[in-house]
Design a protein around this motif. Structure first.
Motif, PDB file in Angstrom:
ATOM      1  N   GLU A  33       0.881  -1.171   0.000  1.00 28.57           N
ATOM      2  CA  GLU A  33       0.000   0.000   0.000  1.00 28.57           C
ATOM      3  C   GLU A  33       0.912   1.212   0.000  1.00 28.57           C
ATOM      4  N   GLU A  40      -0.131  11.164   5.684  1.00 29.69           N
ATOM      5  CA  GLU A  40      -0.996  10.099   5.144  1.00 29.69           C
ATOM      6  C   GLU A  40      -0.635   8.765   5.785  1.00 29.69           C
ATOM      7  N   ARG A  43      -2.102   8.590   9.271  1.00 34.43           N
ATOM      8  CA  ARG A  43      -3.560   8.379   9.178  1.00 34.43           C
ATOM      9  C   ARG A  43      -3.853   6.930   8.777  1.00 34.43           C
ATOM     10  N   ARG A  44      -3.119   6.426   7.789  1.00 37.02           N
ATOM     11  CA  ARG A  44      -3.371   5.068   7.317  1.00 37.02           C
ATOM     12  C   ARG A  44      -3.116   4.040   8.423  1.00 37.02           C
ATOM     13  N   ARG A  46      -3.236   4.656  11.656  1.00 35.31           N
ATOM     14  CA  ARG A  46      -4.266   4.822  12.685  1.00 35.31           C
ATOM     15  C   ARG A  46      -5.562   4.137  12.256  1.00 35.31           C
ATOM     16  N   GLU A  47      -5.947   4.350  10.994  1.00 39.45           N
ATOM     17  CA  GLU A  47      -7.206   3.776  10.493  1.00 39.45           C
ATOM     18  C   GLU A  47      -7.138   2.253  10.370  1.00 39.45           C
ATOM     19  N   SER A  48      -5.916   1.735  10.313  1.00 43.75           N
ATOM     20  CA  SER A  48      -5.788   0.286  10.184  1.00 43.75           C
ATOM     21  C   SER A  48      -5.996  -0.412  11.528  1.00 43.75           C
ATOM     22  N   GLY A  49      -6.184   0.407  12.571  1.00 43.17           N
ATOM     23  CA  GLY A  49      -6.417  -0.170  13.889  1.00 43.17           C
ATOM     24  C   GLY A  49      -5.173  -0.784  14.481  1.00 43.17           C
TER      25      GLY A  49
END
Lengths: 130, 145
Positions: A33, A40, A43-44, A46-49
């Protein structure tokens, strides 16, 4: 996480480096990815848990000089989230102070650009991903 | 038959680029990635990105060196960027020219930087010309097959 399915987050703003690194990673059977700056990447992740664990990625490769947020700051912020995913700095700046700055920020390793099959092989082996 | 002759010519051209120091082993790495990944055009894509980067970056550096007060930090960042780009494609002579540039902007030596840029551009133009010949031969081979 399934060892046969290795996911890497590639943090790189320059297209030529993304194209080459992507080819090297895919040739090794690694899922990639890509994001183009440190903000970015944070954020990525963080959003991936990924907080507190190894998260969605087995490995993060990050450049140093990027717009919005550089690789040092991104590494610091990812570590501040409690993420233990190995972070490998990939940069043209490979003098000892450059390497040390990344390690101090929380990176696990450093490799000079460009990423090659040989360098990737060493890195995957080092982090038990080979 | 013509295709075989052209392939020999292409191989000889690439060999001469290695022998003259235009290319280093990173270029071979790209060729292997192209062949292993069955990705025709991969090498051309990377070389194209390098040429675009180098044309843009050398223009920006020239603009900075033309200012009454030179921002050497920006020159540093741009040379650094071009060094990385040239390393990715294996354009060894351009990469070495970037490394030689370093001492001049570190010393904030405008005249030295102007000279280093001229040398860098010469190396880039020579490299670009060699790459263009390589692509022309590849296109001729493709047209034959």
């Amino acid at each position: 996480m399934d060892r046969r399915r290795i996911r890497v987050l590639l943090v790189e703003d320059e297209e030529i480096h993304r194209v080459v690194a992507r080819a090297v990673l895919r040739a090794a059977g690694v899922e990639v990815e890509e994001v183009e700056n440190g903000a970015e990447a944070v954020r990525r992740v963080r959003e991936s848990g990924a907080g507190g664990g190894s998260g969605a990625y087995n490995l993060i490769f990050t450049d140093k000089q990027m717009p919005v947020m550089d690789g040092h700051e991104a590494t610091r912020q990812i570590r501040a989230m409690g993420v233990a995913t190995p972070i490998v700095a990939v940069s043209s700046d490979s003098l000892p102070p450059d390497v040390q700055a990344f390690i101090t920020a929380g990176a696990n390793d450093f490799t000079p650009k460009p990423l090659t099959k040989e360098k990737l092989g060493h890195i995957l082996a080092k982090f038990g991903l080979a | 038959m013509a295709a075989v002759a052209l392939k020999n010519q292409l191989n000889a051209h690439i060999a001469s680029m290695f022998a003259a120091g235009f290319l280093d082993k990173q270029f071979q790495e790209l060729q292997i990635l192209q062949d292993d990944g069955s990705s025709p055009g991969f090498v051309s894509e990377v070389v194209g990105l390098f040429i675009d980067d180098a044309e843009k970056i050398t223009g920006l550096i020239a603009g900075l060196l033309d200012q009454p007060v030179v921002d050497f930090d920006k020159v540093d960042a741009l040379v650094h960027q071009l060094k990385g780009s040239s390393a990715s494609v294996g354009a060894q002579r351009v990469k070495l020219s970037c490394e030689q540039f370093h001492s001049y902007y570190e010393a904030k030596n405008r005249d030295g930087c102007v000279m280093a840029l001229a040398l860098l551009r010469n190396e880039f133009y020579d490299s670009r010309s060699k790459f263009q010949t390589m692509f022309q031969l590849e296109q001729q081979i493709e047209a034959c097959s």
